[in-house]
Structures are given as C-alpha cells and as structure tokens.
Design a protein around this motif. Structure first.
Motif: not given
Length: 370
Positions: A116, A118, A122-123, A125, A164
């Motif tokens: 992911r 971000d 907000r992601n 894709s 993360t």
C-alpha cells in the motif's frame, strides 16, 4: 544505512558510465593492428557525443534524487526511512509520455501481499509484481491527485502485513519541477507539478539518440594459449597482477578474444572483493605485439577498468555490472560495442542509493538507437 555514493569506490562507480558516438556509420568494420594501437584506445570527450544538446544529468533535491539520460527520459525517487525502500516516478521524453510510479520496501517483507502507498491518509492503489527478491508496487498513468500529493503532501508511507515504513517527500516538488523544465512540460497538462493550459503538443519530442555501428564478429579459432609477454610488460598489467587476490600472481584468470583479423582483446583480472571483480583490457596484434591498454571514456573522464564485465564474441559487446552491495539493488550496469576501432557505450543504468530497487527498473543514464 549510508547511500552507495559514500560506500562504493570511485573505480567501481566510474567503471560503468560511458559515452558513445553519434552516427559512426563510416567507421570500418575491421581495423588492422597498427590502426588499433593508434586509435582504439583514444576516445573523444563525452561532450562531443551529446550533439542533441542533452547530457546525462543527476540532481539532488534534499532527500530526492532526479536523473535524466541523454534521450531526456527522466526518473526521480525518494528514500524510505533508514533507506528501507523507495518511491520513484519515471517519465519518458515527448508529449505523449505518461508518468509511472514505482514503490517497494524490502524492510516490510511483503511477500506476495499487496503493498500500500498512502499519502496524508489516502491510499493510492496499483499492482504488486514480483521481481526476484523484490516486490514492486506499480501505478501506471497515476492520477493528477496522486502526483499533486507526491509534490505537496505532508506524510507518505508504504505498508504491508501490518507493518509501515515512512517515505520522505522532502525535495519531491523540486525534483519534479526540474524534470518538467528539462523536458519542456511547464504550463502543459503533461507537467508533473506545474500544469497549465498550454498545448501538450508544445512539449518537445524526444531527441534522436546516438547510433553505434557494431563490427561484425570475428572467428574465435586459434586463439593464443598463453598470456603474451608483450601484454604483461605493460605497466597496467603489472599493477593488475599485484592487485588481484589470486594465485600465480593473478595471471590464471586471464582471457583473450578476437575482435578482428589481426586484433586481439586481452582481459586481465585487476582486483577482487566479495562480489565485485574488476578487469582491465588490452588490445594487441595476433602475436601480442603493439599492446595498448584500453581507456574507456566516461562523462567524468576516461577509466582503465570495468567491474564484473564479460565480453560476448557473438555480438562484439562488453557488459558490466558493478554492485553497490551483494543484494544487487544498487550500482551501475552498462554495455559497450566494438566498432572496429574502439568500444562505444550502448546503454547504462544507474542506481546510486541502496534502496531495494531491482536492476531491471534502475533509471537510464545513457541510451543509443537500436
């Protein structure tokens, strides 16, 4: 983790950035020994090769690095925390080119799980693909929103399997602006950062690339069985023998190839490490006479050895891959062709920082027309 530019020796880094000639169709396919010894080891300055007006160039903007090659294809990337990954934006030259975003973090151990990306919560894709030991997140034709977030966002992170890794955005806007200016995109819808209403057709087309004429391959029959004493008499050959950490004074790993009817290429081991092995090259007549050490031109000046190099007699080309570390995610790769009088650069890709980027995706720093 310290960037590669502080880790790799100057010889290993310099060995793989070469220059090539623009339009050498008049160069003969073969050269006799006397011609070779007079011309093949002397090369013109790289500045003379950039007749299109574009030189390969690398700029650093705080945490981000931007690279454009001689064909004006560009890339910019920023590091993850502790150099544990990266986010990269690539954009080719010309009005129809579309950006591509690449990202990975070897610190995440993502496996086959989707990575992911971000920015400010907000992601964005994309698809995750496996390349050997690396899993790369790829976002083709990224939205204007994503590009704006990369340029103006506050916090970016990569995540997988609940882990993360922060990625710096400091310098991204300046890197994008430099690319836009170099590619002539400012004020157009194709700009990375400073978009406008100026027509996309006003963006300059990609420049013509240099052409290299490769000499026809020569037969490899009846090659010398022993290293010529003429070759070993050269000062560089003696230096290499003293440097190379091997038995028999470093002379048992030499090789010889035929470039033309009376032109030999001698490959001499010239230093060894954990995963980098350097080679020096000498050109001579078939009997070893008139030996000349080959100096390979680079944008920083000529160098006299290559790293992890290999000569392919079927295509008359040399390739090399200098690794910044054993993982092979940083360093330089290049390939050169024998024109009948000298070696010219065909391509080079470079990744100065060890961030977990597979070599297939390294930014281009030099290209020729194929």
């Amino acid at each position: 983790m310290i960037p590669l530019r502080h880790l790799v020796s100057a010889a290993a880094t310099a060995a793989l950035l070469m220059a090539c000639n623009n339009g050498d169709a008049s160069v003969p396919a073969k050269a006799d020994a006397s011609a070779v010894t007079q011309t093949s080891v002397r090369t013109s300055p790289v500045a003379a090769e950039t007749s299109t007006g574009f030189a390969s160039e690398t700029k650093t903007f705080r945490d981000w690095t931007a690279i454009c090659d001689n064909g004006n294809d560009c890339a910019a990337y920023g590091p993850a925390e502790d150099n544990g990954g990266f986010v990269m934006v690539k954009l080719a030259a010309g009005p129809d080119a579309q950006p591509q975003v690449l990202a990975d973090s070897w610190a995440l151990d993502a496996g086959t799980e989707l990575i992911r990306l971000d920015i400010d919560g907000r992601n964005y894709s994309g698809k995750t693909e496996n390349r050997g030991e690396f899993n790369i997140l790829t976002i083709d034709r990224p939205s204007d929103q994503l590009m704006s977030a990369l340029a103006h966002g506050r916090a970016m992170r990569l995540s997988a399997k609940g882990e993360t890794v922060p990625v710096s955005l400091t310098g991204a806007a300046a890197a994008f602006l430099w690319i836009d200016e170099r590619q002539g995109r400012l004020g157009t819808p194709t700009a990375l950062i400073r978009k406008g209403t100026r027509s996309a057709r006003s963006v300059p087309a990609a420049p013509a690339l240099p052409r290299v004429t490769v000499a026809a391959p020569a037969t490899q029959r009846d090659l010398p069985k022993a290293l010529s004493p003429h070759v070993t008499s050269l000062p560089q050959a003696r230096e290499c023998a003293a440097l190379y950490e091997n038995t028999d004074n470093g002379r048992n790993d030499w090789a010889v190839h035929r470039l033309g009817a009376d032109v030999l290429l001698w490959e001499l081991p010239c230093g060894a490490g954990a995963y980098n092995f350097s080679q020096a090259y000498v050109i001579s007549a078939n009997d070893g006479s008139n030996p000349q050490a080959v100096d390979f031109p680079t944008p920083r000046g000529p160098i006299d050895s290559l790293v992890n190099s290999d000569f392919d007699s079927a295509t008359n080309t040399l390739s090399a891959f200098g690794k910044g570390r054993g993982l092979g995610d940083c360093g330089s790769m290049g390939s050169w062709a024998w024109t009948g009088r000298e070696f010219r650069l065909l391509s080079e890709n470079n990744m100065s920082d060890c961030l977990g980027l597979h070599w297939d995706l390294w930014p281009s720093t030099w290209r020729t027309a194929r």
